[in-house]
Design a protein around this motif. Structure first.
Motif, PDB file in Angstrom:
ATOM      1  N   GLU A 332       0.839  -1.199   0.000  1.00 58.61           N
ATOM      2  CA  GLU A 332       0.000   0.000   0.000  1.00 58.61           C
ATOM      3  C   GLU A 332       0.872   1.245   0.000  1.00 58.61           C
ATOM      4  O   GLU A 332       1.660   1.478   0.920  1.00 58.61           O
ATOM      5  CB  GLU A 332      -0.907   0.016   1.240  1.00 58.61           C
ATOM      6  N   ARG A 333       0.750   2.073  -1.052  1.00 53.05           N
ATOM      7  CA  ARG A 333       1.531   3.296  -1.125  1.00 53.05           C
ATOM      8  C   ARG A 333       1.023   4.293  -0.084  1.00 53.05           C
ATOM      9  O   ARG A 333      -0.176   4.399   0.151  1.00 53.05           O
ATOM     10  CB  ARG A 333       1.441   3.918  -2.512  1.00 53.05           C
ATOM     11  N   ARG A 334       1.937   5.028   0.512  1.00 52.70           N
ATOM     12  CA  ARG A 334       1.561   5.899   1.624  1.00 52.70           C
ATOM     13  C   ARG A 334       0.870   7.181   1.166  1.00 52.70           C
ATOM     14  O   ARG A 334      -0.093   7.642   1.777  1.00 52.70           O
ATOM     15  CB  ARG A 334       2.789   6.261   2.463  1.00 52.70           C
ATOM     16  N   TYR A 335       1.371   7.798   0.077  1.00 56.02           N
ATOM     17  CA  TYR A 335       0.867   9.117  -0.320  1.00 56.02           C
ATOM     18  C   TYR A 335       0.272   9.175  -1.727  1.00 56.02           C
ATOM     19  O   TYR A 335      -0.370  10.157  -2.081  1.00 56.02           O
ATOM     20  CB  TYR A 335       2.001  10.145  -0.260  1.00 56.02           C
ATOM     21  N   PHE A 336       0.475   8.147  -2.539  1.00 53.38           N
ATOM     22  CA  PHE A 336       0.083   8.217  -3.944  1.00 53.38           C
ATOM     23  C   PHE A 336      -0.787   7.028  -4.342  1.00 53.38           C
ATOM     24  O   PHE A 336      -0.750   5.975  -3.710  1.00 53.38           O
ATOM     25  CB  PHE A 336       1.323   8.267  -4.842  1.00 53.38           C
ATOM     26  N   SER A 337      -1.556   7.243  -5.400  1.00 50.65           N
ATOM     27  CA  SER A 337      -2.387   6.175  -5.946  1.00 50.65           C
ATOM     28  C   SER A 337      -2.223   6.138  -7.462  1.00 50.65           C
ATOM     29  O   SER A 337      -1.995   7.178  -8.103  1.00 50.65           O
ATOM     30  CB  SER A 337      -3.865   6.392  -5.592  1.00 50.65           C
ATOM     31  N   SER A 338      -2.351   4.952  -8.027  1.00 53.87           N
ATOM     32  CA  SER A 338      -2.225   4.768  -9.462  1.00 53.87           C
ATOM     33  C   SER A 338      -3.606   4.768 -10.114  1.00 53.87           C
ATOM     34  O   SER A 338      -4.542   4.144  -9.614  1.00 53.87           O
ATOM     35  CB  SER A 338      -1.521   3.431  -9.744  1.00 53.87           C
ATOM     36  N   VAL A 339      -3.725   5.497 -11.223  1.00 50.85           N
ATOM     37  CA  VAL A 339      -4.990   5.544 -11.965  1.00 50.85           C
ATOM     38  C   VAL A 339      -4.701   5.250 -13.437  1.00 50.85           C
ATOM     39  O   VAL A 339      -3.562   5.354 -13.894  1.00 50.85           O
ATOM     40  CB  VAL A 339      -5.682   6.921 -11.836  1.00 50.85           C
ATOM     41  N   GLU A 340      -5.752   4.874 -14.170  1.00 47.32           N
ATOM     42  CA  GLU A 340      -5.585   4.595 -15.597  1.00 47.32           C
ATOM     43  C   GLU A 340      -5.655   5.873 -16.423  1.00 47.32           C
ATOM     44  O   GLU A 340      -5.001   5.995 -17.457  1.00 47.32           O
ATOM     45  CB  GLU A 340      -6.654   3.614 -16.065  1.00 47.32           C
ATOM     46  N   LYS A 341      -6.472   6.835 -15.948  1.00 49.56           N
ATOM     47  CA  LYS A 341      -6.626   8.096 -16.680  1.00 49.56           C
ATOM     48  C   LYS A 341      -6.692   9.255 -15.697  1.00 49.56           C
ATOM     49  O   LYS A 341      -7.182   9.116 -14.590  1.00 49.56           O
ATOM     50  CB  LYS A 341      -7.900   8.082 -17.534  1.00 49.56           C
ATOM     51  N   ASP A 342      -6.174  10.409 -16.131  1.00 48.82           N
ATOM     52  CA  ASP A 342      -6.242  11.631 -15.336  1.00 48.82           C
ATOM     53  C   ASP A 342      -6.769  12.732 -16.253  1.00 48.82           C
ATOM     54  O   ASP A 342      -6.107  13.109 -17.226  1.00 48.82           O
ATOM     55  CB  ASP A 342      -4.860  11.986 -14.785  1.00 48.82           C
ATOM     56  N   SER A 343      -7.950  13.245 -15.973  1.00 42.87           N
ATOM     57  CA  SER A 343      -8.604  14.194 -16.873  1.00 42.87           C
ATOM     58  C   SER A 343      -7.806  15.487 -17.044  1.00 42.87           C
ATOM     59  O   SER A 343      -7.705  16.026 -18.157  1.00 42.87           O
ATOM     60  CB  SER A 343     -10.016  14.520 -16.373  1.00 42.87           C
ATOM     61  N   GLU A 384      -4.117  13.309   4.135  1.00 44.87           N
ATOM     62  CA  GLU A 384      -4.841  13.775   5.318  1.00 44.87           C
ATOM     63  C   GLU A 384      -4.860  12.698   6.397  1.00 44.87           C
ATOM     64  O   GLU A 384      -4.804  12.989   7.594  1.00 44.87           O
ATOM     65  CB  GLU A 384      -6.273  14.179   4.944  1.00 44.87           C
ATOM     66  N   GLY A 385      -4.940  11.442   5.969  1.00 41.80           N
ATOM     67  CA  GLY A 385      -4.921  10.336   6.924  1.00 41.80           C
ATOM     68  C   GLY A 385      -3.605  10.243   7.671  1.00 41.80           C
ATOM     69  O   GLY A 385      -3.570   9.923   8.862  1.00 41.80           O
ATOM     70  N   VAL A 386      -2.515  10.546   6.969  1.00 39.89           N
ATOM     71  CA  VAL A 386      -1.198  10.554   7.612  1.00 39.89           C
ATOM     72  C   VAL A 386      -1.110  11.715   8.592  1.00 39.89           C
ATOM     73  O   VAL A 386      -0.679  11.554   9.740  1.00 39.89           O
ATOM     74  CB  VAL A 386      -0.065  10.665   6.562  1.00 39.89           C
ATOM     75  N   LYS A 387      -1.530  12.907   8.150  1.00 42.73           N
ATOM     76  CA  LYS A 387      -1.429  14.106   8.995  1.00 42.73           C
ATOM     77  C   LYS A 387      -2.322  14.017  10.235  1.00 42.73           C
ATOM     78  O   LYS A 387      -1.924  14.431  11.323  1.00 42.73           O
ATOM     79  CB  LYS A 387      -1.794  15.355   8.187  1.00 42.73           C
ATOM     80  N   SER A 388      -3.530  13.471  10.073  1.00 42.19           N
ATOM     81  CA  SER A 388      -4.478  13.412  11.182  1.00 42.19           C
ATOM     82  C   SER A 388      -4.197  12.269  12.151  1.00 42.19           C
ATOM     83  O   SER A 388      -4.686  12.258  13.276  1.00 42.19           O
ATOM     84  CB  SER A 388      -5.903  13.281  10.643  1.00 42.19           C
ATOM     85  N   GLY A 389      -3.439  11.292  11.698  1.00 42.87           N
ATOM     86  CA  GLY A 389      -3.120  10.148  12.550  1.00 42.87           C
ATOM     87  C   GLY A 389      -4.084   8.994  12.414  1.00 42.87           C
ATOM     88  O   GLY A 389      -3.929   7.960  13.080  1.00 42.87           O
ATOM     89  N   THR A 390      -5.090   9.111  11.551  1.00 41.20           N
ATOM     90  CA  THR A 390      -6.074   8.039  11.401  1.00 41.20           C
ATOM     91  C   THR A 390      -5.490   6.794  10.731  1.00 41.20           C
ATOM     92  O   THR A 390      -6.069   5.715  10.825  1.00 41.20           O
ATOM     93  CB  THR A 390      -7.295   8.527  10.587  1.00 41.20           C
ATOM     94  N   ARG A 391      -4.340   6.944  10.085  1.00 41.34           N
ATOM     95  CA  ARG A 391      -3.698   5.797   9.434  1.00 41.34           C
ATOM     96  C   ARG A 391      -2.493   5.297  10.240  1.00 41.34           C
ATOM     97  O   ARG A 391      -1.684   4.505   9.744  1.00 41.34           O
ATOM     98  CB  ARG A 391      -3.237   6.173   8.018  1.00 41.34           C
ATOM     99  N   GLU A 392      -2.383   5.745  11.458  1.00 43.57           N
ATOM    100  CA  GLU A 392      -1.208   5.441  12.264  1.00 43.57           C
ATOM    101  C   GLU A 392      -0.947   3.951  12.417  1.00 43.57           C
ATOM    102  O   GLU A 392       0.178   3.476  12.247  1.00 43.57           O
ATOM    103  CB  GLU A 392      -1.340   6.082  13.645  1.00 43.57           C
ATOM    104  N   GLU A 393      -1.972   3.183  12.727  1.00 44.31           N
ATOM    105  CA  GLU A 393      -1.799   1.748  12.937  1.00 44.31           C
ATOM    106  C   GLU A 393      -1.391   1.047  11.645  1.00 44.31           C
ATOM    107  O   GLU A 393      -0.539   0.154  11.637  1.00 44.31           O
ATOM    108  CB  GLU A 393      -3.093   1.133  13.494  1.00 44.31           C
ATOM    109  N   GLU A 394      -2.014   1.449  10.563  1.00 40.61           N
ATOM    110  CA  GLU A 394      -1.706   0.861   9.247  1.00 40.61           C
ATOM    111  C   GLU A 394      -0.246   1.122   8.871  1.00 40.61           C
ATOM    112  O   GLU A 394       0.469   0.211   8.427  1.00 40.61           O
ATOM    113  CB  GLU A 394      -2.638   1.494   8.201  1.00 40.61           C
TER     114      GLU A 394
END
Length: 423
Positions: A332-343, A384-394
């Motif tokens: 699981e990438r921490r800050y980025f996601s892969s997409v097929e298209k970007d408008s 935002e999940g990293v900054k807020s701490g909601t992803r801390e356990e993950e």
């Protein structure tokens, strides 16, 4: 004694590449050309002049904004492609980042304020680094991803960069598509490798301005290396609004017609240092901390220790990928996601395609996503999940998994270093 040993090793290396024929991924280099810096750090070169990075946001006129973006981009080239040569004496081979490796920091500037850097290795095979650079004060954001394809011919390493960068200015809801230059590494035969840029790149704005930058190396006429010529035009018009020319490693001038209206010199514009946390306070996946033992070994010139410490990290990563495959999971990438298209990118590509061919620039197309494992975008929700701490356990679980794998990894004393990363 040490110099003689290195000189002999370099001579042997040059002889081997002179007769080399085949896949560059199977070619090895001597340990002494290895850099302490990982490729994931190279994203920082985009913003070592924070004032120029945010300057476009201060321009209300779209033409002047486009010019400011072009000037900023040209100012980054020395940092990206020559600063290592000047600092280290020659171009060094960077460490190959592992999947999930991070490089985090910020620049503080009295005028620009705080500019944050987030760089992450989002793919290992093929190697791809994604980055996001954010200045909240001025509403300027850069995001992009970058990979390389290397080949060898006539004693020169040729590198085609895949990926792109996109600059966004909040105040005008304006985007700029930036393509990446092709480059080659010269000076191998003399033991002083350096980068030269070639061909051309473009910058396409959503407001309708098109910049073309053509790169030329040292020639019989100019006698200078690292030269370029750039033009800025409005889409649909053949009139050239501005021309910029010079050396991207030294200085350049901006002209409107025949009148000089601006200039830039690296001597008069020192870079702003990037602020990093002390190594002991960094996340275990941050580059400087993760490669600390390898860096120490490089400083000591202990090639056996380099090989051992490097192999621990690399073997741990192989085991993690093997286990993930067996379990049907992916990292699981921490800050980025892969997409097929970007408008947003797609619209800019369409706009550039309509204009580039008429100017003699090869049609601008998006690289096959298979070469980069997709189009990589900065994921605001993850951030935002990293900054807020909601992803801390993950995130903690991911770090522990890497640390455990590295602690149990087998190390080897193999000192062979591939010129480019191998599967």
């Amino acid at each position: 004694m040490g110099r003689k040993k290195i000189g002999t090793t370099w001579t042997s290396f040059v002889k081997s590449i002179a007769s080399f024929n085949g896949d560059l991924a199977s070619m090895t280099a001597p340990p002494f050309i290895l850099s302490k810096a990982s490729l994931v750090e190279f994203s920082a070169y985009w913003t070592e002049h924070p004032k120029l990075f945010v300057a476009p946001a201060k321009e209300s006129d779209p033409e002047k904004r486009a010019l400011a973006v072009l000037k900023w981009f040209l100012s980054t080239l020395k940092q990206q492609y020559s600063s290592r040569n000047e600092k280290l004496g020659s171009e060094k081979k960077p460490l190959n980042p592992f999947l999930g490796e991070l490089f985090l920091g910020h620049w503080d500037d009295p005028e620009a304020g705080k500019t944050e850097l987030i760089s992450e290795q989002v793919s290992h095979h093929p190697p791809v680094t994604a980055y996001s650079i954010i200045n909240e004060k001025h509403g300027v954001k850069l995001q992009g991803y970058n990979g390389q394809k290397a080949s060898f011919a006539s004693m020169t390493i040729n590198v085609k960069q895949v990926g792109l960068a996109r600059l966004h200015i909040d105040a005008y809801d304006e985007d700029y598509l930036i393509t990446l230059p092709t480059l080659h590494i010269e000076g191998l035969v003399y033991g002083t490798p350096y980068v030269e840029l070639e061909k051309s790149t473009i910058i396409q704005s959503s407001s309708g301005y098109f910049a073309k930058i053509e790169y030329t190396g040292k020639g019989w006429v100019s006698g200078k290396k690292n030269c370029f010529n750039a033009t800025l035009q409005k889409v649909g018009s053949k009139d050239i609004l501005y021309t910029i020319s010079g050396q991207w490693t030294d200085s350049f001038t901006v002209k409107k017609g025949k009148t000089e209206v601006d200039s830039f010199s690296h001597k008069n514009n020192p870079t702003t240092p990037l602020t990093l946390k002390p190594i002991e306070e960094q996340d275990p996946l941050e580059s400087r901390r993760a490669w600390a033992k390898v860096a120490v070994a490089i400083d000591k010139g202990d090639y056996e220790e380099i090989g051992m410490e490097k192999s621990k990290i690399e073997n741990a990563q192989r085991e993690l990928r093997k286990k993930e495959k067996e379990e049907g999971k992916t990292w699981e990438r921490r800050y980025f996601s892969s997409v097929e298209k970007d408008s947003a990118t797609g619209k800019l590509l369409d706009l550039a395609a309509k204009y580039s061919v008429s100017l003699g620039v090869p049609a601008v197309t998006l690289d096959d996503p298979s070469k980069t494992n997709g189009i990589w975008l900065f994921d605001e929700k993850k951030y935002e999940g990293v900054k807020s701490g909601t992803r801390e356990e993950e995130l903690k679980a991911a770090v522990e998994k890497v640390e455990a794998a590295t602690a149990h990894a087998v190390s080897t004393t193999d000192q062979q270093i591939p010129l480019v990363d191998q599967p």
